[in-house]
Design an enzyme around this catalytic site. Sequence first.
Site, PDB file in Angstrom:
ATOM      1  N   HIS A 146      32.554  32.692  38.275  1.00 36.92           N
ATOM      2  CA  HIS A 146      33.067  33.051  36.939  1.00 36.92           C
ATOM      3  C   HIS A 146      33.095  31.838  36.006  1.00 36.92           C
ATOM      4  O   HIS A 146      33.983  31.703  35.168  1.00 36.92           O
ATOM      5  CB  HIS A 146      34.462  33.676  37.035  1.00 36.92           C
ATOM      6  CG  HIS A 146      34.491  34.972  37.791  1.00 36.92           C
ATOM      7  ND1 HIS A 146      34.160  36.178  37.208  1.00 36.92           N
ATOM      8  CD2 HIS A 146      34.788  35.250  39.088  1.00 36.92           C
ATOM      9  CE1 HIS A 146      34.260  37.139  38.117  1.00 36.92           C
ATOM     10  NE2 HIS A 146      34.631  36.598  39.259  1.00 36.92           N
ATOM     11  N   ASN A 177      37.214  42.947  37.592  1.00 39.24           N
ATOM     12  CA  ASN A 177      35.824  42.943  37.144  1.00 39.24           C
ATOM     13  C   ASN A 177      35.551  44.193  36.314  1.00 39.24           C
ATOM     14  O   ASN A 177      36.429  45.042  36.138  1.00 39.24           O
ATOM     15  CB  ASN A 177      34.871  42.908  38.345  1.00 39.24           C
ATOM     16  CG  ASN A 177      34.859  41.567  39.053  1.00 39.24           C
ATOM     17  OD1 ASN A 177      34.805  40.524  38.417  1.00 39.24           O
ATOM     18  ND2 ASN A 177      34.913  41.592  40.375  1.00 39.24           N
TER      19      ASN A 177
END
Length: 504
Positions: free
Chosen positions: A63, A135
């Site tokens: 990320h 997510n």
Amino acid sequence: MTTPSTTTPSTTPHSTTQSGAPVVSDAHAQSTGADGAIALTDHYLVEKLAQFNRERVPERIVHAKGGGAFGTFKTTEDVSAYTKAALFQQGVETETLTRFSSVAGEAGSPDTWRDPRGFSTKFYTTEGNYDLVGNNTPVFFIRDGIKFPDFIHSQKRLPGSNLRDADMQWDFWTLSPESAHQVTWVMSDRGLPASWREMQGYGSHTYQWINDAGERFWVKYHFRSNQGVNAMTGDEAERLAGSDSDYYIRDLYENIDAGNFPSWDLHVQIMPYADAKDYRFNPFDLTKVWPHADYPLVKVGTMTLNRNPENYFAQIEQAAFAPSNFVPGIAASPDKMLQARIFSYADAHRYRVGTNHAQLPVNAPKNQVHNYSQNGAARYTFNDASTPNYAPNSKGGAAAVEPATVGGGWENDGALTLSAHSLHAEDSDFGQAGTMYREVFDDGAKARFLDTITGAVGGVKDAGIKERAIGYWTSVDADLGAKLRANLGAGEETNSASEAAIKY
């Protein structure tokens, strides 16, 4: 240092060192003589260069590429029967910070590469910070945290060439068949959202809600975009990767700057505590979704993003989201991936940003903090000098909440934990992926999906891995596997490949 914007010469602040002393020159270093040698007594030059060398903190391993914004969450519905969490009481409005991101790419990678997108929200509640780290997909590639470093390594770069490699991606996926559901999501239209504003968000894991009476429920979080759910084509994503690699960051920033505030309605699925013991598949398996027919969506409230960060590094790069940040009325579940993330995320922040990262303004809770931690780099909050630095104490220092007022308790429920991780009737690795392909995708989506996996598997060089990949998609759907084989011109399956496929 303050940078003036529209100031007159008479009001322009004087440049200073970090310690506040006035600076003689911003443009010229001190020189010792005609030879132009620089004097090390020019402490401002040394300070500037030393600070410059230390501007970066280690980027996130996963990320790394992302952006975000501040906003508010308002609870519009009455869900007090399920949780006593202060932020989820009807009418309560809570400040939030949401960060969106890509998973596999580095900080400088294009944000339109095909990938899951991180969707993490920090709620600055009156009872402490609650972080929901999720997510844009409701599932994940693996169900056990021990595989996580290996999975990420397989999606990054080869140690020798430092290149990304299709062989190692598909080698890992095909040897980890529980990945099939998530890979189906990623290779579908959802793998290329039109923008962060136009995608759903999910908590993905199963969490626990506890009400005032101490009753417990299992929940899954769903953020549903009020901008609609839209995707871009592979060709468009590839074009943007070359022409505007920060497309998603720019889109979010410019829309909020223009007053076009994106919003998401938060819903939850609620499972009674006892249902988990004999549900048809493991309800704590991160590779599975709960069918809405079994547990329909229940609306909670609306999150709106309405304020851009003033400084990206201070407020987004240093923002630390951790699944270990719970508040009363919300707790963990026996989800094995969640258990691993509860340790891993907070530990990553201690390494990356510092042991006192929670004291930074972007991470600090709005309510008062009372504990006996002390010292460490960049510590600046501390207890009163009269307060002991240990517990328990008899000096009137802070004391822990009695367990009865906190809730929870599944950890001591042996029957639940045993049943959760035992074999269930529908614990298939490929079943939900196949259902998604056959029943959720329309004909256009199926055609695009086949094109995507044909290109992805077509990049595999190792014949054995390629054959396993065909077997992987055949296990998802036999017709899909046959079409993929035909597209790749792979011929008939060999006996050895058939034996490999049986292991699924």
